[in-house]
Design a protein around this motif. Structure first.
Motif, short mmCIF file in Angstrom:
data_model
loop_
_atom_site.label_atom_id
_atom_site.label_comp_id
_atom_site.label_asym_id
_atom_site.label_seq_id
_atom_site.Cartn_x
_atom_site.Cartn_y
_atom_site.Cartn_z
N LEU A 1 0.83 -1.21 0.00
CA LEU A 1 0.00 0.00 0.00
C LEU A 1 0.86 1.26 0.00
CD1 LEU A 1 -2.80 -0.96 2.56
CD2 LEU A 1 -3.02 -0.79 0.07
N ALA A 2 1.98 1.23 0.72
CA ALA A 2 2.86 2.40 0.79
C ALA A 2 3.52 2.71 -0.55
CB ALA A 2 3.94 2.19 1.85
N SER A 3 3.52 1.73 -1.46
CA SER A 3 4.21 1.91 -2.74
C SER A 3 3.30 2.47 -3.84
CB SER A 3 4.80 0.57 -3.21
OG SER A 3 3.78 -0.34 -3.62
N ILE A 4 2.01 2.66 -3.54
CA ILE A 4 1.08 3.12 -4.58
C ILE A 4 0.48 4.48 -4.21
CG2 ILE A 4 0.57 0.79 -5.36
CD1 ILE A 4 -2.02 0.89 -3.75
N PRO A 5 0.02 5.23 -5.21
CA PRO A 5 -0.45 6.60 -4.96
C PRO A 5 -1.61 6.71 -4.00
CG PRO A 5 -0.15 6.21 -7.32
CD PRO A 5 -0.02 4.88 -6.65
N ASN A 6 -2.56 5.79 -4.08
CA ASN A 6 -3.77 5.88 -3.26
C ASN A 6 -3.78 4.89 -2.10
OD1 ASN A 6 -3.95 3.65 -4.87
ND2 ASN A 6 -6.11 3.92 -5.43
N GLY A 7 -2.59 4.47 -1.67
CA GLY A 7 -2.52 3.49 -0.59
C GLY A 7 -2.76 4.07 0.78
N ASN A 8 -2.63 5.40 0.92
CA ASN A 8 -2.89 6.10 2.19
C ASN A 8 -2.02 5.58 3.34
OD1 ASN A 8 -4.99 7.74 1.07
ND2 ASN A 8 -6.38 5.99 1.23
N ILE A 9 -0.79 5.20 3.03
CA ILE A 9 0.14 4.72 4.05
C ILE A 9 1.35 5.64 4.16
CG2 ILE A 9 1.71 2.87 4.72
CD1 ILE A 9 -1.20 2.21 5.26
N ALA A 10 2.04 5.89 3.03
CA ALA A 10 3.24 6.74 3.06
C ALA A 10 2.86 8.16 3.47
CB ALA A 10 3.91 6.75 1.69
N ARG A 11 3.57 8.69 4.46
CA ARG A 11 3.26 10.02 4.95
C ARG A 11 4.36 11.03 4.62
NH1 ARG A 11 1.67 7.56 10.02
NH2 ARG A 11 3.03 8.94 11.19
N MET A 12 5.34 10.60 3.80
CA MET A 12 6.39 11.52 3.37
C MET A 12 7.00 10.98 2.08
SD MET A 12 9.48 10.52 6.03
CE MET A 12 10.81 11.00 4.94
N TYR A 13 7.59 11.85 1.30
CA TYR A 13 8.33 11.50 0.09
C TYR A 13 9.58 12.35 0.01
CZ TYR A 13 4.00 9.21 -1.42
OH TYR A 13 2.89 8.40 -1.51
N PRO A 14 10.70 11.81 -0.46
CA PRO A 14 10.91 10.39 -0.73
C PRO A 14 10.90 9.59 0.56
CG PRO A 14 12.99 11.55 -0.84
CD PRO A 14 11.93 12.60 -0.66
N LEU A 15 10.67 8.29 0.43
CA LEU A 15 10.58 7.41 1.59
C LEU A 15 11.21 6.06 1.25
CD1 LEU A 15 9.35 6.68 4.43
CD2 LEU A 15 7.33 5.88 3.16
N ILE A 16 12.11 5.59 2.11
CA ILE A 16 12.57 4.21 2.02
C ILE A 16 11.47 3.34 2.59
CG2 ILE A 16 14.27 2.50 2.78
CD1 ILE A 16 16.34 4.71 2.93
N LEU A 17 11.01 2.38 1.80
CA LEU A 17 9.92 1.51 2.23
C LEU A 17 10.43 0.42 3.19
CD1 LEU A 17 8.12 1.06 -1.21
CD2 LEU A 17 7.36 2.46 0.71
N GLY A 18 9.47 -0.29 3.78
CA GLY A 18 9.83 -1.43 4.64
C GLY A 18 9.49 -1.19 6.09
N ILE A 19 8.44 -1.86 6.60
CA ILE A 19 8.01 -1.64 7.99
C ILE A 19 8.70 -2.59 8.97
CG2 ILE A 19 5.80 -0.67 7.27
CD1 ILE A 19 4.48 -3.34 8.06
N ASP A 20 9.61 -3.44 8.46
CA ASP A 20 10.34 -4.40 9.30
C ASP A 20 11.83 -4.36 8.96
OD1 ASP A 20 7.86 -5.35 10.21
OD2 ASP A 20 7.85 -7.02 8.78
N VAL A 21 12.66 -4.69 9.95
CA VAL A 21 14.08 -4.90 9.67
C VAL A 21 14.71 -5.69 10.82
CG1 VAL A 21 14.99 -2.81 10.80
CG2 VAL A 21 16.17 -3.78 8.80
N ALA A 22 15.71 -6.49 10.49
CA ALA A 22 16.52 -7.18 11.49
C ALA A 22 17.98 -7.08 11.05
CB ALA A 22 16.11 -8.64 11.63
N GLY A 23 18.86 -6.83 12.01
CA GLY A 23 20.26 -6.69 11.67
C GLY A 23 21.13 -6.50 12.89
N THR A 24 22.29 -5.91 12.67
CA THR A 24 23.30 -5.77 13.72
C THR A 24 23.62 -4.30 13.94
OG1 THR A 24 24.25 -7.89 13.04
CG2 THR A 24 25.62 -6.47 14.42
N VAL A 25 23.66 -3.91 15.20
CA VAL A 25 23.95 -2.52 15.56
C VAL A 25 25.39 -2.17 15.15
CG1 VAL A 25 24.21 -0.88 17.48
CG2 VAL A 25 22.31 -2.52 17.48
N VAL A 26 25.54 -1.04 14.44
CA VAL A 26 26.88 -0.56 14.11
C VAL A 26 27.27 0.65 14.95
CG1 VAL A 26 27.00 -1.51 11.79
CG2 VAL A 26 25.95 0.71 12.11
N THR A 27 26.30 1.47 15.32
CA THR A 27 26.56 2.57 16.26
C THR A 27 25.31 2.78 17.11
OG1 THR A 27 25.74 4.33 14.78
CG2 THR A 27 28.10 3.80 14.67
#
Length: 331
Positions: free
Chosen positions: A50-76
């Motif tokens: 939904l965040a990737s389409i014009p009428n999805g009513n999810i993205a609240r800013m542009y430009p925006l890196i998509l993705g509501i999840d992430v897992a990884g390792t702390v660097v700082t």
């Protein structure tokens, strides 16, 4: 830490046209936050589509890196709770909605959004869950808290081949419930049987054209990521004192029901919000997802892995209901 990294960015032109593409960015373009993460995996959710389409009513800013999840390792980290080398995950809050998200090789977030990776999970397994898995787990936990036990009878899961549905089926089956799955996909019956369902019903059976406000009781509980008319029918056919955990709207936002299931059968309608779920609930629930709620072979069958470059097509597919289980992104 490298100075340049790749991410999937959605942007809107002055004409109103929306485009999604993989871009190279620099570390200094990341937003403010106490914790910077080298991402290992993300996952694809309906909300990302939904965040990737014009009428999805999810993205609240542009430009925006998509993705509501992430897992990884702390660097700082400037927050004492986290240090370089810690494995962590983030789901929900403003990530991928109003804050640069998880479809990115590097992510920077406020420390209060960060969950330490439980010892019983790998980074890949954490994103096999992601928001969908956390939503499923929260739904199961709320049913348990409402008194729905395996002895009470059948539990229905709608949208059963999707992310929330697949993981809810697997968790409930693991806990010994008799699970009935609803799907509109005949070709996926074998997949659902492997996850542990007892019976499969059609999507049409769960949303008939007409039905009584109070129908023949069947369900001790239900996990419903569909909503709409389906939710109304489930409520009308839930047993006395049963509970329905609702978390989605793929079937629509209007629910044509009445007060009768609530005042004549004592049915409990449980709203499931995984986005702003407080840490006092979130942290112990992730521990359960690493232990008693963790299905056997979490990655087997339910998960398939994609790359950043494959994301635009995958986002289009999830909006069309063409993704089975979970798509995770290796970063």
């Amino acid at each position: 830490m490298q100075e340049k990294f790749r991410a999937l960015v959605v942007d809107k032109a002055e004409s109103g046209d929306v485009s999604t593409e993989v871009r190279e960015l620099s570390i200094d373009q990341l937003p403010k936050g106490e914790v910077t993460i080298r991402a290992a995996y993300s996952s694809v959710n309906y909300k990302d589509g939904l965040a990737s389409i014009p009428n999805g009513n999810i993205a609240r800013m542009y430009p925006l890196i998509l993705g509501i999840d992430v897992a990884g390792t702390v660097v700082t980290s400037s927050d004492a709770r986290f240090k370089e080398g810690d494995n962590v995950l983030v789901t929900g809050f403003e990530l991928g909605v109003a804050h640069y998200g998880g479809f990115s090789e590097y992510v920077r977030v406020p420390a209060e959004w960060v969950v330490p990776l439980p010892s019983g999970l790998t980074l890949k397994e954490a994103m096999a869950y992601g928001t969908a898995g956390f939503t499923a787990a929260l739904s199961v936990q709320r049913l348990e808290e409402s008194g729905v036990t395996p002895e009470e009878g059948e539990v229905l899961v709608t949208g059963a081949t999707g992310g929330v549905g697949s993981l809810a089926v697997a968790m409930l089956a693991e806990k010994g419930y008799d699970v009935v799955a609803s799907t509109g996909k005949d070709a996926e019956h074998g997949y659902l049987r492997e996850l542990g369902v007892k019976e499969i019903v059609t999507r049409e059976e769960m949303s008939p054209e007409t039905f009584k406000p109070i129908g023949k009781p069947r369900w001790a509980g239900a996990v419903d990521p569909v909503g709409g008319k389906t939710l109304a029918y489930i409520l009308s056919t839930t047993k006395y004192g049963g509970a329905v955990a609702v978390s989605g709207l793929t079937g629509g936002t209007s629910v044509p029901t009445s007060v009768f299931p609530f005042i004549l059968r004592g049915v409990n309608l449980l709203g499931i919000d995984s986005v702003y779920c407080p840490m006092k609930i979130r942290l112990p629930l992730w521990e359960r997802m690493a232990n008693d709620l963790k299905p056997n072979g979490l990655e087997a069958g339910i998960v398939h892995e994609i790359t950043l470059n494959e994301l635009p097509q995958t986002l289009a597919c999830i909006l069309q209901g063409q993704i089975r289980g979970r798509a995770i992104v290796k970063l």
